[in-house]
Design a protein around this motif. Structure first.
Motif, short mmCIF file in Angstrom:
data_model
loop_
_atom_site.label_atom_id
_atom_site.label_comp_id
_atom_site.label_asym_id
_atom_site.label_seq_id
_atom_site.Cartn_x
_atom_site.Cartn_y
_atom_site.Cartn_z
N GLY A 195 -7.74 11.86 -9.35
CA GLY A 195 -9.03 12.50 -9.59
C GLY A 195 -9.34 12.85 -11.04
O GLY A 195 -10.42 13.35 -11.34
N CYS A 224 -14.46 9.25 -12.58
CA CYS A 224 -13.76 10.08 -11.59
C CYS A 224 -14.47 10.03 -10.25
O CYS A 224 -13.84 9.97 -9.19
N THR A 243 -13.07 8.76 -6.59
CA THR A 243 -13.13 9.59 -5.38
C THR A 243 -13.89 8.87 -4.27
O THR A 243 -13.42 8.82 -3.13
N GLU A 277 -11.97 6.16 -2.75
CA GLU A 277 -10.69 6.66 -2.22
C GLU A 277 -9.50 5.99 -2.89
O GLU A 277 -8.60 5.45 -2.25
#
Ligand SMILES: Nc1ncnc2c1ncn2[C@@H]1O[C@H](COP(=O)(O)OP(=O)(O)OP(=O)(O)O)[C@@H](O)[C@H]1O
Ligand SMILES: [Mg+2]
Length: 311
Positions: free
Chosen positions: A217, A256, A260, A263
């Motif tokens: 992340g 980022c 996310t 995944e």
């Protein structure tokens, strides 16, 4: 408890991460993806309600290894090592590759079910081939992407080229180079060849190629690829580290967010940074980073090893 790596022994990423893990005193083992097809044993057995996996000389994996770094499972018919056999007996080679893939992927997923962390998970690895889906997922999440049309329909290409002034084209699943769409490419004879295979047509964005590596992340490194070519991979190129405190915070956030949304605990996000805007091209689920570390002085192997080492 240590880390199991899956990939070809000669792969620079595998080597660099192994080195960094060993520096930290972490025990490592390798399933060398280049040993198959071959006589290196791989077994998944079910006895009663118990399943066990033994591959190469790694047994008791959940007990000994808390994490797997899945760099590359192998078994891709496009790899050069299959070329001559594919010429001779294509159908059986494709079937053998499928059988090996089915067994080894089952082994990895079984270990995942038993609580072994897999970076990146097999489901996430498969998005590399799904670039149109990646772009739609990213744009739905507010990440800027170029206008794109992936199609096998000549009319769609003409409509796209009428609307978008400067167009490039490249494979839907990657692995080829991007080219400028020229007037001649819009001739009937050329466009009918789309029936052989769809192609990704995309608005050309003028700017610097930037790669942002994201681990867990957070952006851990960034670099600019220095080249005048449309697709830097077609020529010799240099890479320059971008210190994280001078990376455009919007680009950092977009990278980022891409990680996310798709995944991906570990990824290299390809960005084009233009004079008035930037776009994200893709997030690579098994990015190469060893050359970036070597040429630009980034420390991706180190950051990734720290993440893998910590269960
Ligand atoms: N829309 C675009 N405008 C300008 N340059 C582009 C564009 N798309 C791609 N390129 C150039 O081609 C390079 C490769 O493109 P991209 O990362 O989208 O796909 P890919 O690399 O073919 O996929 P893979 O990395 O899976 O092989 C980019 O880094 C960039 O240099
Ligand atoms: Mg790419």
């Amino acid at each position: 408890m240590g880390v199991l790596l899956i990939g070809p022994e000669a792969d620079l990423q595998v080597k660099a991460v192994t080195r960094e893990l060993e520096k930290r005193g972490v025990e490592t083992a390798l399933w060398d993806a280049s040993s198959w097809p071959g006589d290196v044993p791989a077994t998944v057995r079910h006895v009663g309600d118990q399943t066990s996996v033994s591959v190469a000389d790694t047994e008791e994996i959940p007990a000994e290894y808390h994490t797997i770094y899945l760099r590359q499972l192998g078994f891709d018919a496009r790899y050069p090592e299959f070329e001559s056999e594919l010429d001779e007996r294509p159908l059986s080679v494709i079937n053998q590759i499928r059988e090996y893939r089915g067994l080894l992927l089952s082994a990895v997923k079984r270990l995942q079910d038993e609580g072994v962390r897999v970076i990146n998970p097999p489901e996430a690895m498969s998005i590399h081939d799904l670039k149109p889906w990646q772009l739609s997922t990213l744009s739905a999440a507010g990440v800027p992407v170029p206008e794109t049309c992936s199609t096998n329909d000549p009319d769609e290409v003409r409509t796209f080229a009428n609307r978008v002034e400067d167009v490039i084209y490249k494979p839907v699943t990657g692995g080829g180079h991007a080219h400028r769409l020229e007037k001649d490419d819009l001739e009937d004879e050329r466009l009918t060849r789309l029936a052989n295979s769809p192609v990704q047509f995309q608005e050309r964005i003028d700017g610097d190629d930037v790669r942002v590596f994201v681990v867990d992340g957070e952006a851990v490194a960034a670099a600019r690829i220095v080249s005048d070519a449309l697709d830097y991979r077609s020529v010799e190129h240099d890479v320059e580290r971008i210190p994280l405190d001078s990376l455009d915070p919007e680009i950092e956030r977009a990278a980022c967010r891409a990680a996310t949304q798709l995944e991906l605990p570990f990824t290299g996000v390809d960005v084009i940074d233009g004079s008035d805007r930037f776009v994200v091209l893709e997030a690579n689920p098994s990015p190469m980073f060893a050359t970036f570390d070597e040429l630009a002085g980034t420390r991706v192997a180190d950051e990734l090893a720290a993440f893998l080492a910590d269960p």
